[in-house]
Design a protein around this motif. Structure first.
Motif, PDB file in Angstrom:
ATOM      1  N   THR A   1      18.745  21.665  -5.743  1.00 46.62           N
ATOM      2  CA  THR A   1      17.589  20.848  -6.122  1.00 46.62           C
ATOM      3  C   THR A   1      16.403  21.798  -6.240  1.00 46.62           C
TER       4      THR A   1
ATOM      5  N   GLY B   1      21.664  20.148  -1.674  1.00 46.07           N
ATOM      6  CA  GLY B   1      21.933  18.774  -1.251  1.00 46.07           C
ATOM      7  C   GLY B   1      23.415  18.445  -1.270  1.00 46.07           C
TER       8      GLY B   1
ATOM      9  N   GLY C   1      25.871  15.436  -2.130  1.00 47.84           N
ATOM     10  CA  GLY C   1      25.700  14.207  -2.903  1.00 47.84           C
ATOM     11  C   GLY C   1      26.995  13.549  -3.335  1.00 47.84           C
TER      12      GLY C   1
ATOM     13  N   SER D   1      21.956  11.317  -1.920  1.00 48.73           N
ATOM     14  CA  SER D   1      21.841  12.700  -1.497  1.00 48.73           C
ATOM     15  C   SER D   1      21.250  12.843  -0.102  1.00 48.73           C
ATOM     16  N   THR D   2      21.673  13.917   0.569  1.00 50.40           N
ATOM     17  CA  THR D   2      21.092  14.281   1.859  1.00 50.40           C
ATOM     18  C   THR D   2      21.116  15.791   1.943  1.00 50.40           C
ATOM     19  N   SER D   3      20.114  16.399   2.559  1.00 42.04           N
ATOM     20  CA  SER D   3      20.081  17.864   2.609  1.00 42.04           C
ATOM     21  C   SER D   3      21.109  18.379   3.603  1.00 42.04           C
TER      22      SER D   3
ATOM     23  N   TYR E   1      18.081  25.544   7.154  1.00 36.92           N
ATOM     24  CA  TYR E   1      18.873  25.208   5.969  1.00 36.92           C
ATOM     25  C   TYR E   1      19.616  26.440   5.459  1.00 36.92           C
TER      26      TYR E   1
ATOM     27  N   ALA F   1      12.595  21.743   2.983  1.00 34.37           N
ATOM     28  CA  ALA F   1      12.998  20.453   2.402  1.00 34.37           C
ATOM     29  C   ALA F   1      11.826  19.797   1.664  1.00 34.37           C
TER      30      ALA F   1
END
Length: 205
Positions: free
Chosen positions: A34, A39, A41, A142-144, A154, A182
Motif C-alpha cells: 500500500t 497489508g 487482504g 485489509s489489515t496491516s 512492521y 501505518a
C-alpha cells in the motif's frame, strides 16, 4: 507455500494483477503493498477468507476492525451511509493517501459486518493496490501485518515477509521495501474529525 510475485508500482503487469485478483476471488489470502505498510487482504465477499484472516489476527470476525480498501471514492456509497458535503470534501482532499477514515456504514455491508455501525475506508496511493481492487470488482478487506518484534513494528522486506507468512497466505507481492509507518486513522462519524491514531498522514486535515 506462498508464491512470491514481483511487481513494479510504476508499471504493474496487468496479467499478473488479474491472476492475483482471481486468487482473491477464489478465497485466497494475499500480502500486498500500500502507500504505508504491507497489508494482508482478501475478497470482502468471501466469508471463508474473512474467517481465515480473523483467525490469523486472533480476533472474532464480527468484532474485527478491518479496513475496506477501495479503488477510489466512487464505490464508497455502496458501503457507507450518505455523507454530508463537509465530510466528502475531507475525503476528496486526502484520498488517495495514507489515511483510514472511519465512516458510518450502511445496510449493504457484507453479512458478517452487519452489526457494525462504522467502517474504516482506505484508498491507498498505490497503483498495485488500486489495480487489484479494480480487477477484483469490489473492496479488499485489509489489515496491516504487524511484526512480533517489539522494536520493529512492521516488516518491510518482502523476502522476510514471505518467510514468515509462507504457510498462511497464497501470494506475497514483492513491490520493494514497504514503509514502516501505518496509516493515520481519523473518525469522521462525529461532528468534528477525531484523530484515533497518528500515522503517516498528517493529522491536520
Amino acid at each position: 507455500m506462498a508464491e512470491l510475485i514481483k511487481l513494479y508500482e510504476e508499471n504493474p503487469s496487468e496479467k499478473e494483477i488479474k491472476r492475483i485478483a482471481k486468487v482473491l476471488k477464489d478465497g485466497g489470502l494475499i500480502i500486498y503493498p500500500t502507500d504505508t505498510v504491507y497489508g494482508l487482504g482478501c475478497d470482502i465477499n468471501n466469508t471463508k477468507a474473512l474467517e481465515k484472516i480473523a483467525r490469523i489476527k486472533g480476533v472474532k470476525l464480527e468484532k474485527a476492525n478491518f479496513s475496506f480498501v477501495c479503488e477510489d471514492l466512487s464505490n464508497l456509497s455502496e458501503y457507507v451511509a450518505q455523507l454530508d458535503s463537509a465530510t466528502f470534501k475531507i475525503l476528496k482532499r486526502n484520498l488517495p493517501g495514507p489515511y483510514t477514515f472511519i465512516l458510518p456504514g450502511n445496510n449493504n455491508l457484507p453479512s458478517v459486518f452487519k452489526k457494525k455501525k462504522t467502517v474504516g475506508i482506505r484508498v491507498p496511493d498505490n497503483r498495485i493496490a488500486q489495480m487489484l481492487v479494480h480487477h477484483l470488482g469490489n473492496p479488499i478487506i485489509s489489515t496491516s501485518i504487524k511484526d512480533d518484534d517489539d522494536v520493529v513494528e512492521y516488516t518491510t522486506d518482502p523476502e522476510l515477509i514471505v518467510e514468515k507468512w509462507d504457510k498462511l497466505v497464497d501470494i506475497v507481492i514483492d513491490a520493494g521495501y514497504g514503509d514502516n509507518m501505518a496509516s493515520t486513522v481519523i473518525d469522521l462519524t462525529q461532528p468534528e474529525p477525531e484523530l484515533i491514531r497518528q500515522g503517516k498522514g498528517s493529522a491536520n486535515i
